[in-house]
Structures are given as C-alpha cells and as structure tokens.
Design a protein around this motif. Structure first.
Motif, mmCIF file in Angstrom:
data_model
loop_
_atom_site.group_PDB
_atom_site.id
_atom_site.type_symbol
_atom_site.label_atom_id
_atom_site.label_comp_id
_atom_site.label_asym_id
_atom_site.label_seq_id
_atom_site.Cartn_x
_atom_site.Cartn_y
_atom_site.Cartn_z
ATOM 1 N N PRO A 1 -1.061 0.689 3.478
ATOM 2 C CA PRO A 1 -0.470 1.563 4.759
ATOM 3 C C PRO A 1 -0.887 2.003 5.836
ATOM 4 N N ASN A 2 -1.949 2.240 5.410
ATOM 5 C CA ASN A 2 -3.134 2.615 6.997
ATOM 6 C C ASN A 2 -3.461 1.118 8.270
ATOM 7 N N GLN A 3 -2.607 -0.147 8.101
ATOM 8 C CA GLN A 3 -3.155 -1.251 8.025
ATOM 9 C C GLN A 3 -2.072 -1.304 8.849
ATOM 10 N N LEU A 4 -0.848 -0.660 8.514
ATOM 11 C CA LEU A 4 0.432 -0.986 9.300
ATOM 12 C C LEU A 4 0.931 0.361 10.033
ATOM 13 N N SER A 5 2.447 -0.222 10.573
ATOM 14 C CA SER A 5 2.603 0.813 11.785
ATOM 15 C C SER A 5 3.936 1.444 10.994
ATOM 16 N N GLY A 6 4.227 2.307 11.661
ATOM 17 C CA GLY A 6 5.594 3.694 11.011
ATOM 18 C C GLY A 6 6.491 2.477 10.643
ATOM 19 N N GLY A 7 6.789 1.443 11.727
ATOM 20 C CA GLY A 7 8.088 1.262 11.363
ATOM 21 C C GLY A 7 8.192 -0.161 9.798
ATOM 22 N N GLU A 8 6.871 -0.362 9.780
ATOM 23 C CA GLU A 8 6.370 -1.531 9.498
ATOM 24 C C GLU A 8 6.437 -0.482 8.240
ATOM 25 N N GLN A 9 6.093 0.188 7.618
ATOM 26 C CA GLN A 9 5.989 1.224 6.569
ATOM 27 C C GLN A 9 6.498 1.296 6.154
ATOM 28 N N GLN A 10 8.352 1.663 6.875
ATOM 29 C CA GLN A 10 8.866 1.869 6.554
ATOM 30 C C GLN A 10 9.711 0.742 5.962
ATOM 31 N N ARG A 11 10.195 -0.402 6.419
ATOM 32 C CA ARG A 11 10.160 -0.659 5.858
ATOM 33 C C ARG A 11 9.887 -2.018 4.007
ATOM 34 N N VAL A 12 8.173 -1.790 4.349
ATOM 35 C CA VAL A 12 8.459 -1.791 2.811
ATOM 36 C C VAL A 12 8.329 -0.370 1.656
ATOM 37 N N ALA A 13 8.468 0.144 2.583
ATOM 38 C CA ALA A 13 9.365 1.442 1.871
ATOM 39 C C ALA A 13 10.917 1.311 0.612
ATOM 40 N N ILE A 14 11.839 0.410 2.051
ATOM 41 C CA ILE A 14 13.092 0.120 1.722
ATOM 42 C C ILE A 14 12.828 -1.659 0.761
ATOM 43 N N ALA A 15 11.544 -1.974 1.228
ATOM 44 C CA ALA A 15 11.338 -3.187 -0.135
ATOM 45 C C ALA A 15 11.240 -2.872 -1.380
ATOM 46 N N ARG A 16 10.263 -1.795 -1.590
ATOM 47 C CA ARG A 16 9.841 -1.433 -3.226
ATOM 48 C C ARG A 16 11.411 -0.618 -3.835
ATOM 49 N N ALA A 17 11.726 0.135 -2.776
ATOM 50 C CA ALA A 17 13.486 0.563 -3.359
ATOM 51 C C ALA A 17 14.206 -0.211 -3.811
ATOM 52 N N PHE A 18 14.277 -1.767 -3.363
ATOM 53 C CA PHE A 18 15.392 -2.989 -3.680
ATOM 54 C C PHE A 18 14.700 -4.129 -4.968
ATOM 55 N N ALA A 19 13.212 -2.692 -5.202
ATOM 56 C CA ALA A 19 12.349 -4.357 -6.145
ATOM 57 C C ALA A 19 12.654 -3.599 -7.307
ATOM 58 N N SER A 20 13.625 -2.650 -7.812
ATOM 59 C CA SER A 20 13.872 -2.405 -9.279
ATOM 60 C C SER A 20 15.194 -2.526 -9.847
ATOM 61 N N ASN A 21 16.215 -3.282 -8.584
ATOM 62 C CA ASN A 21 17.591 -3.684 -8.793
ATOM 63 C C ASN A 21 18.250 -2.554 -9.257
ATOM 64 N N PRO A 22 18.093 -1.140 -7.993
ATOM 65 C CA PRO A 22 18.393 -0.124 -8.254
ATOM 66 C C PRO A 22 20.326 -0.020 -8.862
ATOM 67 N N LYS A 23 20.890 1.263 -9.922
ATOM 68 C CA LYS A 23 22.300 1.359 -9.930
ATOM 69 C C LYS A 23 22.574 2.154 -8.276
#
Length: 197
Positions: free
Chosen positions: A112-134
């Motif tokens: 995370p400390n090697q990523l820009s704020g926008g890149e961190q946000q995109r990682v966070a969004i990918a993580r939210a999708f990872a569990s196939n949430p309802k």
C-alpha cells in the motif's frame, strides 16, 4: 428505511450529517444505541461482534473512504484475503482478475505505501468484490480518483449490481453518481428522507 435486494441506493447529504456513520451501522461495523438494524432477518443490535463479523463475511463487501488496506500485505494479498477467509481455493486467480479489471495488473506485488491514493482506492474496491458480496457498501467510492479511474469504478460498481444482483448502498457527494442509483436518500441533521426524482 428498507433497502431491497439488488437495489442501488445513494445516501447524500452535507459533511458531518451522519452518512458514513449510517453506512457503518448498516454494515454491522458499528453498534446502534437505539432502534434495530436487520440484515437478512438477522438483528445486528442483538448480536456479538463475532456474530456480526460472521454475517459480514457471508453477505457484505465494504469500500472504505480511507481504504483500510493491510500495510504488510501486497495488493494481490489484500484482495485475496476476503476470498481466502471464505475458503475459496481460487482466491489468487480471482484477485488477479479483479486487479486487472481496476487497471492494476502491473501493481500486484506492490505494498500500500508504494501505491498512490487512487491506486489504493482501486485495490480496496477490488478487495470488496473478492468475496462476491450480496451487499456492497461504499463510502465515497470515487472520492480519491481522477475522472478516468472514477468512471471505471462507477462502471464496475453498477456492473456488479446489475449482473450479480448485488445490492449497492453508497455514500457520495457526487450528484451525477447519486442519480445513477435507483433511489436517493438524503441525510440531514441525523434524519433520513427520500429524495423524489
């Protein structure tokens, strides 16, 4: 307030009006002091933290305004974590696909400390999708992104909502984004009202 399955709902209002607090309560991250919150007929207010965590793991994806990435994990590991916790054997493959979808296939092994704020946000969004949430709760999902990446994330959020039937509940200051949702709820001084379109 009732949010139906597969619905997309925007919560709008001035800073400090309680939008993010409401989102945290709905997701079972915070505990309400009065009233009741039900997620798939489970009353969060009467559950222990462990029970709420199990319900979140089963039903909920959350995109935090401040990312909440684990600093000791690479981008790929942050995204894999929710699927791994569910015992998903294809967690790595799914994480690679999601990071590619958010335009970060070249940053898999970055911390995370090697990523820009926008890149961190995109990682966070990918993580939210990872569990196939309802249900996907998103707190200002495009707040830290430039216009191009913001449009990419909006497309992904609504694709998930429509193709998977995922319920989407987001806090946003972006009126154009709010208008894309099925309903808009307005928070003002702790009171919630529906905006008629």
């Amino acid at each position: 307030m009732e949010i139906k399955e597969s619905e997309s709902v925007a919560i709008v209002g001035a800073s400090g009006s309680g939008k993010s607090t409401l989102l945290g309560l709905l997701a079972g991250l915070d505990v309400n002091t009065s009233g009741d919150i039900f997620l798939y007929d489970q009353a969060f207010s009467s559950q222990t933290e462990e029970q709420r965590a199990l319900a979140r793991g089963q039903y909920v994806g959350f995109v935090f305004q401040s990312f909440h990435l684990l600093p000791s994990l690479q981008a790929i590991e942050n995204v894999m974590l929710p699927a791994e916790l569910k015992g998903d054997k294809s967690a790595r493959q799914k994480a690679e696909l999601l990071l590619d979808k958010v335009g970060l296939s070249h940053r898999l092994t970055h911390y995370p400390n090697q990523l820009s704020g926008g890149e961190q946000q995109r990682v966070a969004i990918a993580r939210a999708f990872a569990s196939n949430p309802k249900i996907l709760f998103a707190d200002e999902p495009t707040g830290n992104l430039d216009e191009e990446n913001g449009q990419l994330i909006i497309k992904l959020l609504f694709e998930l909502n429509q193709s998977e039937g995922t319920t989407l509940v987001m806090v946003t200051h972006d009126n154009e984004l709010a208008k894309m949702c099925d309903r808009q709820l307005v928070m003002s001084a702790g009171q919630l009202t529906e905006r008629t379109l």
